[in-house]
Design an enzyme around this catalytic site. Structure first.
Site, PDB file in Angstrom:
ATOM      1  N   PHE A   1       0.834  -1.211   0.000  1.00 42.63           N
ATOM      2  CA  PHE A   1       0.000   0.000   0.000  1.00 42.63           C
ATOM      3  C   PHE A   1       0.873   1.267   0.000  1.00 42.63           C
ATOM      4  O   PHE A   1       0.932   2.013  -0.999  1.00 42.63           O
ATOM      5  CB  PHE A   1      -0.922  -0.085   1.232  1.00 42.63           C
ATOM      6  CG  PHE A   1      -1.576   1.190   1.655  1.00 42.63           C
ATOM      7  CD1 PHE A   1      -2.166   2.052   0.741  1.00 42.63           C
ATOM      8  CD2 PHE A   1      -1.634   1.526   3.014  1.00 42.63           C
ATOM      9  CE1 PHE A   1      -2.784   3.221   1.157  1.00 42.63           C
ATOM     10  CE2 PHE A   1      -2.250   2.684   3.440  1.00 42.63           C
ATOM     11  CZ  PHE A   1      -2.814   3.536   2.513  1.00 42.63           C
TER      12      PHE A   1
ATOM     13  N   ASP B   1       9.708  -6.626  -3.483  1.00 41.91           N
ATOM     14  CA  ASP B   1       8.572  -7.152  -2.703  1.00 41.91           C
ATOM     15  C   ASP B   1       8.504  -8.654  -2.933  1.00 41.91           C
ATOM     16  O   ASP B   1       8.883  -9.142  -4.000  1.00 41.91           O
ATOM     17  CB  ASP B   1       7.252  -6.498  -3.144  1.00 41.91           C
ATOM     18  CG  ASP B   1       6.207  -6.493  -2.041  1.00 41.91           C
ATOM     19  OD1 ASP B   1       5.881  -5.400  -1.539  1.00 41.91           O
ATOM     20  OD2 ASP B   1       5.724  -7.593  -1.672  1.00 41.91           O
ATOM     21  N   ASP B   2       8.016  -9.374  -1.925  1.00 43.28           N
ATOM     22  CA  ASP B   2       7.845 -10.834  -2.113  1.00 43.28           C
ATOM     23  C   ASP B   2       6.385 -11.186  -2.396  1.00 43.28           C
ATOM     24  O   ASP B   2       6.031 -12.356  -2.459  1.00 43.28           O
ATOM     25  CB  ASP B   2       8.351 -11.600  -0.891  1.00 43.28           C
ATOM     26  CG  ASP B   2       7.510 -11.354   0.353  1.00 43.28           C
ATOM     27  OD1 ASP B   2       6.600 -10.485   0.320  1.00 43.28           O
ATOM     28  OD2 ASP B   2       7.747 -12.029   1.367  1.00 43.28           O
TER      29      ASP B   2
ATOM     30  N   SER C   1       3.929 -11.140  -0.523  1.00 44.42           N
ATOM     31  CA  SER C   1       3.183 -11.806   0.554  1.00 44.42           C
ATOM     32  C   SER C   1       1.899 -11.032   0.839  1.00 44.42           C
ATOM     33  O   SER C   1       0.873 -11.620   1.144  1.00 44.42           O
ATOM     34  CB  SER C   1       4.039 -11.930   1.819  1.00 44.42           C
ATOM     35  OG  SER C   1       4.596 -10.684   2.180  1.00 44.42           O
TER      36      SER C   1
ATOM     37  N   ALA D   1       8.905  -2.737   3.950  1.00 40.72           N
ATOM     38  CA  ALA D   1       8.440  -4.132   4.076  1.00 40.72           C
ATOM     39  C   ALA D   1       8.246  -4.488   5.548  1.00 40.72           C
ATOM     40  O   ALA D   1       9.079  -4.160   6.396  1.00 40.72           O
ATOM     41  CB  ALA D   1       9.459  -5.071   3.434  1.00 40.72           C
ATOM     42  N   ALA D   2       7.147  -5.123   5.842  1.00 39.35           N
ATOM     43  CA  ALA D   2       6.852  -5.604   7.201  1.00 39.35           C
ATOM     44  C   ALA D   2       5.602  -6.463   7.110  1.00 39.35           C
ATOM     45  O   ALA D   2       4.961  -6.522   6.057  1.00 39.35           O
ATOM     46  CB  ALA D   2       6.606  -4.433   8.151  1.00 39.35           C
TER      47      ALA D   2
ATOM     48  N   TYR E   1       4.117  -7.285  17.043  1.00 47.41           N
ATOM     49  CA  TYR E   1       4.400  -6.384  15.918  1.00 47.41           C
ATOM     50  C   TYR E   1       5.087  -5.109  16.436  1.00 47.41           C
ATOM     51  O   TYR E   1       6.139  -4.693  15.924  1.00 47.41           O
ATOM     52  CB  TYR E   1       3.082  -6.047  15.214  1.00 47.41           C
ATOM     53  CG  TYR E   1       3.150  -4.883  14.250  1.00 47.41           C
ATOM     54  CD1 TYR E   1       3.780  -5.010  13.018  1.00 47.41           C
ATOM     55  CD2 TYR E   1       2.560  -3.650  14.566  1.00 47.41           C
ATOM     56  CE1 TYR E   1       3.835  -3.932  12.130  1.00 47.41           C
ATOM     57  CE2 TYR E   1       2.613  -2.583  13.699  1.00 47.41           C
ATOM     58  CZ  TYR E   1       3.245  -2.723  12.477  1.00 47.41           C
ATOM     59  OH  TYR E   1       3.310  -1.664  11.613  1.00 47.41           O
TER      60      TYR E   1
ATOM     61  N   LYS F   1       8.918  -3.787  15.729  1.00 42.85           N
ATOM     62  CA  LYS F   1       9.198  -2.469  15.171  1.00 42.85           C
ATOM     63  C   LYS F   1      10.167  -1.709  16.083  1.00 42.85           C
ATOM     64  O   LYS F   1      11.070  -1.022  15.608  1.00 42.85           O
ATOM     65  CB  LYS F   1       7.904  -1.661  15.001  1.00 42.85           C
ATOM     66  CG  LYS F   1       7.104  -2.025  13.768  1.00 42.85           C
ATOM     67  CD  LYS F   1       7.790  -1.568  12.475  1.00 42.85           C
ATOM     68  CE  LYS F   1       6.906  -1.754  11.263  1.00 42.85           C
ATOM     69  NZ  LYS F   1       7.602  -1.520   9.989  1.00 42.85           N
TER      70      LYS F   1
ATOM     71  N   ASN G   1      -2.465   5.491  11.855  1.00 39.44           N
ATOM     72  CA  ASN G   1      -3.166   4.645  10.874  1.00 39.44           C
ATOM     73  C   ASN G   1      -3.179   5.395   9.549  1.00 39.44           C
ATOM     74  O   ASN G   1      -3.637   6.527   9.493  1.00 39.44           O
ATOM     75  CB  ASN G   1      -4.602   4.386  11.327  1.00 39.44           C
ATOM     76  CG  ASN G   1      -4.625   3.506  12.542  1.00 39.44           C
ATOM     77  OD1 ASN G   1      -4.417   2.311  12.453  1.00 39.44           O
ATOM     78  ND2 ASN G   1      -4.828   4.103  13.706  1.00 39.44           N
TER      79      ASN G   1
HETATM   80  N1  LIG Z   1      -0.705   1.343   6.918  1.00 37.60           N
HETATM   81  C1  LIG Z   1      -0.597   1.740   8.161  1.00 37.60           C
HETATM   82  O1  LIG Z   1      -1.566   2.209   8.749  1.00 37.60           O
HETATM   83  C2  LIG Z   1       0.730   1.645   8.885  1.00 37.60           C
HETATM   84  C3  LIG Z   1       0.800   2.139  10.187  1.00 37.60           C
HETATM   85  C4  LIG Z   1       2.010   2.075  10.868  1.00 37.60           C
HETATM   86  C5  LIG Z   1       3.125   1.551  10.246  1.00 37.60           C
HETATM   87  N2  LIG Z   1       3.023   1.052   8.978  1.00 37.60           N
HETATM   88  C6  LIG Z   1       4.221   0.483   8.364  1.00 37.60           C
HETATM   89  O2  LIG Z   1       4.358   1.007   7.058  1.00 37.60           O
HETATM   90  C7  LIG Z   1       4.964   0.037   6.209  1.00 37.60           C
HETATM   91  C8  LIG Z   1       4.101  -0.163   4.976  1.00 37.60           C
HETATM   92  O3  LIG Z   1       2.827  -0.649   5.408  1.00 37.60           O
HETATM   93  P1  LIG Z   1       1.608  -0.885   4.428  1.00 37.60           P
HETATM   94  O4  LIG Z   1       0.414  -0.415   5.119  1.00 37.60           O
HETATM   95  O5  LIG Z   1       1.935  -0.360   3.100  1.00 37.60           O
HETATM   96  O6  LIG Z   1       1.558  -2.472   4.422  1.00 37.60           O
HETATM   97  P2  LIG Z   1       1.570  -3.470   3.177  1.00 37.60           P
HETATM   98  O7  LIG Z   1       1.383  -4.837   3.726  1.00 37.60           O
HETATM   99  O8  LIG Z   1       0.621  -3.025   2.143  1.00 37.60           O
HETATM  100  O9  LIG Z   1       3.058  -3.307   2.636  1.00 37.60           O
HETATM  101  C9  LIG Z   1       4.148  -4.071   3.132  1.00 37.60           C
HETATM  102  C10 LIG Z   1       4.768  -4.772   1.941  1.00 37.60           C
HETATM  103  O10 LIG Z   1       5.907  -5.515   2.370  1.00 37.60           O
HETATM  104  C11 LIG Z   1       5.944  -6.730   1.637  1.00 37.60           C
HETATM  105  N3  LIG Z   1       6.758  -7.678   2.394  1.00 37.60           N
HETATM  106  C12 LIG Z   1       6.485  -8.224   3.608  1.00 37.60           C
HETATM  107  N4  LIG Z   1       7.484  -9.055   3.968  1.00 37.60           N
HETATM  108  C13 LIG Z   1       8.397  -9.015   2.955  1.00 37.60           C
HETATM  109  C14 LIG Z   1       9.645  -9.658   2.736  1.00 37.60           C
HETATM  110  N5  LIG Z   1      10.140 -10.517   3.643  1.00 37.60           N
HETATM  111  N6  LIG Z   1      10.334  -9.390   1.604  1.00 37.60           N
HETATM  112  C15 LIG Z   1       9.829  -8.524   0.666  1.00 37.60           C
HETATM  113  N7  LIG Z   1       8.637  -7.891   0.827  1.00 37.60           N
HETATM  114  C16 LIG Z   1       7.945  -8.142   1.956  1.00 37.60           C
HETATM  115  C17 LIG Z   1       4.491  -7.149   1.508  1.00 37.60           C
HETATM  116  O11 LIG Z   1       4.257  -8.039   0.418  1.00 37.60           O
HETATM  117  C18 LIG Z   1       3.820  -5.796   1.280  1.00 37.60           C
HETATM  118  O12 LIG Z   1       3.731  -5.504  -0.093  1.00 37.60           O
HETATM  119  C19 LIG Z   1       5.122  -1.220   7.049  1.00 37.60           C
HETATM  120  O13 LIG Z   1       6.438  -1.254   7.563  1.00 37.60           O
HETATM  121  C20 LIG Z   1       4.130  -1.023   8.172  1.00 37.60           C
HETATM  122  O14 LIG Z   1       4.499  -1.726   9.324  1.00 37.60           O
HETATM  123  C21 LIG Z   1       1.851   1.090   8.289  1.00 37.60           C
END
Ligand SMILES: NC(=O)c1ccc[n+]([C@@H]2O[C@H](COP(=O)([O-])OP(=O)(O)OC[C@H]3O[C@@H](n4cnc5c(N)ncnc54)[C@H](O)[C@@H]3O)[C@@H](O)[C@H]2O)c1
Length: 326
Positions: free
Chosen positions: A12, A32-33, A35, A83-84, A150, A154, A179
């Site tokens: 995202f 990206d993997d 997942s 990534a997470a 989680y 972090k 968020n």
């Molecule tokens: N969206 C939120 O509200 C929010 C809030 C706080 C923190 N975050 C942090 O922001 C970052 C992005 O979050 P997001 O909302 O876009 O989530 P998301 O899940 O859409 O994006 C994370 C991406 O990482 C990829 N990924 C996971 N493990 C991987 C690996 N081992 N190798 C390669 N790719 C891998 C997933 O396929 C995914 O595309 C994350 O670190 C998340 O923890 C997001």
């Protein structure tokens, strides 16, 4: 033009970040993997001549060894580590999910930064590092006692990254997101509600009693804030909270009512018990954004205005065209 590497680039926030960096005239390598991320999220980026996508697991050192063979040292200017694991329920069921996807992705990406000679590193962190701390949260709030694995992974990621500033990194940005909402979301409360209505259009089950009240920030404002911070902050370790305008969050009840209205159904809302939606949920928190304001960045939208915008976007994107409302 600089070269930026984005882990989690098909997710995202990562995919919007790739689009923003390309639009600003930079070259981008995204990893990206899949997942949780999707190829569709990259549909705009892949049209760009300065965009390169690599499928791989960034928690796997052999992936990075291969990349280092193909990538000249010092050719990447900034790593954005996005990534997470964002699938909270998967992390609650199995703690190793966050160990691998939230911490080890950071650990190995930091090692890769060293191997590739990258001196600037930006880390996506989260309000979850604060646990249940009952005060207006600031960059200096303590103690940091996460209540979810989680959040713990972090916080460990933040620690691993700060340690690298004494050896390999010249500059580190740690962004603690609230968020974040907007199109292409892979998870989150609005995403979940729309998906639920696609399968049961007459009934919306809510996790918790709906009184949870948190700040929501639009992904476009998040990117704007991160770009501004990277351009204008000059410490070795730059830790920033990014939040919406004002100090009022948005309740889950407000979101549920709006999703139902914009979805075009009169579904019954069925609330759960207690104000925690899941193990590790923090029902209310408020961000102080004084530090980023003092750097000259201010959001345009309040939390409720953010939700109003994002619900419209996500309903338009995810509402099933074949849903039977009658
Ligand atoms: N969206 C939120 O509200 C929010 C809030 C706080 C923190 N975050 C942090 O922001 C970052 C992005 O979050 P997001 O909302 O876009 O989530 P998301 O899940 O859409 O994006 C994370 C991406 O990482 C990829 N990924 C996971 N493990 C991987 C690996 N081992 N190798 C390669 N790719 C891998 C997933 O396929 C995914 O595309 C994350 O670190 C998340 O923890 C997001």
């Amino acid at each position: 033009m600089k070269t930026h590497l984005v882990t989690g680039g098909a997710g995202f926030i990562g995919s919007h970040l790739c689009d923003k960096l390309l639009a600003d005239g930079h070259a981008v390598i995204a990893i990206d993997d899949f997942s949780l991320g999707t190829y569709e999220n990259l549909i705009e980026a892949i049209k760009h001549e300065h965009f390169k996508f690599l499928e791989g697991d960034v928690a796997n050192s052999s992936f990075w060894h291969q990349l280092a063979k193909d990538c000249p040292t010092n050719s990447i200017d900034v790593i954005w580590h996005m990534a997470a694991n964002s699938d909270i329920s998967a992390g609650v069921k199995d703690s190793t999910v966050d160990l691998h996807r939230t911490f080890l992705t950071t650990f190995h990406t930091l090692e890769a930064a060293k191997a590739l000679g990258v001196k600037h590193f930006a880390l996506a962190s989260t309000s979850a590092v604060y646990g249940d701390l009952q005060s207006v949260l600031s960059e200096d709030s303590a103690p940091l006692n996460p209540i979810s694995n989680y959040g713990a992974m972090k916080l460990a990621s933040e620690a691993a990254a700060t340690a690298k500033t004494s050896t390999d990194l010249d500059k580190l940005w740690i962004f603690r997101f609230p968020n974040v909402v907007g199109p292409r979301s892979t998870h989150g409360v609005i995403h979940d509600f729309v998906r639920k209505l696609n399968s049961t259009p007459r009934r919306l089950e809510v996790l918790g009693d709906g009184t949870q009240c948190k700040p929501y920030l639009h992904v476009i404002e998040l990117l704007d804030a991160m770009m501004h911070t990277v351009r204008n902050s000059n410490e070795k370790i730059n830790r920033f909270l990014i939040g919406p305008l004002g100090d009022k969050g948005t309740t889950v009840r407000y979101i549920a009512d709006l999703v139902i209205r914009l979805y075009g159904t009169n579904a019954e809302i069925v609330y759960g018990n207690g104000n925690r939606g899941w193990v590790g949920d923090v029902p209310t928190f408020t961000y102080s954004t004084d530090k980023i304001y003092s750097l000259g960045w201010k959001p345009k939208l309040t939390s409720n205005q953010t939700i109003d915008k994002a619900v419209g976007e996500i309903v338009a994107e995810l509402k099933s065209p074949v849903v039977a409302l009658r």
